[in-house]
Design a protein around this motif. Structure first.
Motif, PDB file in Angstrom:
ATOM      1  N   TYR A   1     -81.577  33.371 111.111  1.00  0.00           N
ATOM      2  CA  TYR A   1     -81.593  34.836 110.820  1.00  0.00           C
ATOM      3  C   TYR A   1     -80.537  35.671 111.452  1.00  0.00           C
ATOM      4  CZ  TYR A   1     -86.258  33.368 109.345  1.00  0.00           C
ATOM      5  OH  TYR A   1     -87.483  32.850 108.728  1.00  0.00           O
TER       6      TYR A   1
ATOM      7  N   ARG B   1     -84.717  41.394 111.042  1.00  0.00           N
ATOM      8  CA  ARG B   1     -85.228  40.410 110.051  1.00  0.00           C
ATOM      9  C   ARG B   1     -86.065  40.999 108.684  1.00  0.00           C
ATOM     10  NH1 ARG B   1     -87.985  35.368 113.343  1.00  0.00           N
ATOM     11  NH2 ARG B   1     -86.065  34.777 114.774  1.00  0.00           N
TER      12      ARG B   1
ATOM     13  N   LEU C   1     -83.496  41.958 106.419  1.00  0.00           N
ATOM     14  CA  LEU C   1     -82.612  40.630 105.784  1.00  0.00           C
ATOM     15  C   LEU C   1     -83.570  40.199 104.581  1.00  0.00           C
ATOM     16  CD1 LEU C   1     -80.755  38.541 105.536  1.00  0.00           C
ATOM     17  CD2 LEU C   1     -81.963  37.394 107.340  1.00  0.00           C
ATOM     18  N   LYS C   2     -85.091  40.101 104.985  1.00  0.00           N
ATOM     19  CA  LYS C   2     -86.033  39.730 103.972  1.00  0.00           C
ATOM     20  C   LYS C   2     -86.029  40.506 102.870  1.00  0.00           C
ATOM     21  CE  LYS C   2     -90.840  38.669 103.772  1.00  0.00           C
ATOM     22  NZ  LYS C   2     -92.185  38.552 104.405  1.00  0.00           N
TER      23      LYS C   2
ATOM     24  N   ASN D   1     -86.489  30.069 102.249  1.00  0.00           N
ATOM     25  CA  ASN D   1     -86.696  30.421 103.611  1.00  0.00           C
ATOM     26  C   ASN D   1     -87.227  29.118 104.309  1.00  0.00           C
ATOM     27  OD1 ASN D   1     -87.451  32.040 105.842  1.00  0.00           O
ATOM     28  ND2 ASN D   1     -89.338  32.325 105.264  1.00  0.00           N
TER      29      ASN D   1
ATOM     30  N   GLY E   1     -84.802  30.629 109.367  1.00  0.00           N
ATOM     31  CA  GLY E   1     -83.527  31.249 108.589  1.00  0.00           C
ATOM     32  C   GLY E   1     -83.748  30.832 107.176  1.00  0.00           C
ATOM     33  N   TYR E   2     -82.394  30.997 106.575  1.00  0.00           N
ATOM     34  CA  TYR E   2     -82.126  30.790 105.021  1.00  0.00           C
ATOM     35  C   TYR E   2     -81.358  29.939 104.610  1.00  0.00           C
ATOM     36  CZ  TYR E   2     -85.076  34.834 104.463  1.00  0.00           C
ATOM     37  OH  TYR E   2     -86.135  36.082 104.699  1.00  0.00           O
TER      38      TYR E   2
END
Length: 172
Positions: free
Chosen positions: A122, A139, A142-143, A160, A165-166
């Protein structure tokens, strides 16, 4: 192989993926078959009977090569059969129709596509997208951005990895 031979399988793989490292084992040592296999961009091949030490070495080399793979040098990245990211102008197309993205969505998509299937923390994404430009994000921001990006097209597969993170997945 009961349904198709190894060469046919490799051709099928190469039809949708030019980057997968392929190691084949074969009992055939005739030159025409090996040349045909080599034209399909094999990573390595082993003649049977298999030397397991040599196979292990080849698999380790393949993993090292895979980890080096970086899409930064590619102009167009195929996210799915009909979805193309054009890196040179930061544009996403579905069947040659432009999908409008916000500047931040473009940055996130481009960043994740540098290394498909790699999990980015993240904080690494936040730094790359916001903090480098002296902007603030967390976060939750970002989400929300990832959720909006996923809504742009169902073929955008950003996974996810809970608590970390992603990563973006390229589908065939």
């Amino acid at each position: 192989m009961p349904i198709m031979n190894g060469i046919e399988l490799i051709k099928k793989i190469r039809g949708s993926d030019q980057n997968t490292k392929i190691i084949i084992t074969t009992s055939k040592n005739d030159i025409p078959t090996l040349l045909e296999a080599a034209e399909l961009k094999l990573f390595k091949y082993l003649l049977k009977p298999i030397n397991y030490i040599e196979l292990k070495k080849m698999v380790e080399e393949s993993i090292k090569e895979f980890n080096k793979f970086d899409t930064v040098t590619l102009d167009n990245i195929k996210l799915s059969n009909e979805l193309i990211w054009k890196r040179d102008n930061f544009e996403l197309f579905h069947k040659n129709i432009l999908i409008k993205l916000t500047p931040k969505e473009k940055k996130v998509l481009n960043f994740l596509l540098k290394k498909p299937n790699k999990v980015f923390h993240y904080n690494e994404i936040i730094y790359e997208i916001w903090e480098k430009e002296n902007e603030f994000a967390d976060r939750k921001t970002l989400k929300t951005l990832i959720a909006n990006l996923r809504k742009r097209h169902e073929s955008i597969q950003i996974d996810n990895v809970y608590g970390f993170g992603y990563k973006i997945i390229l589908s065939s």
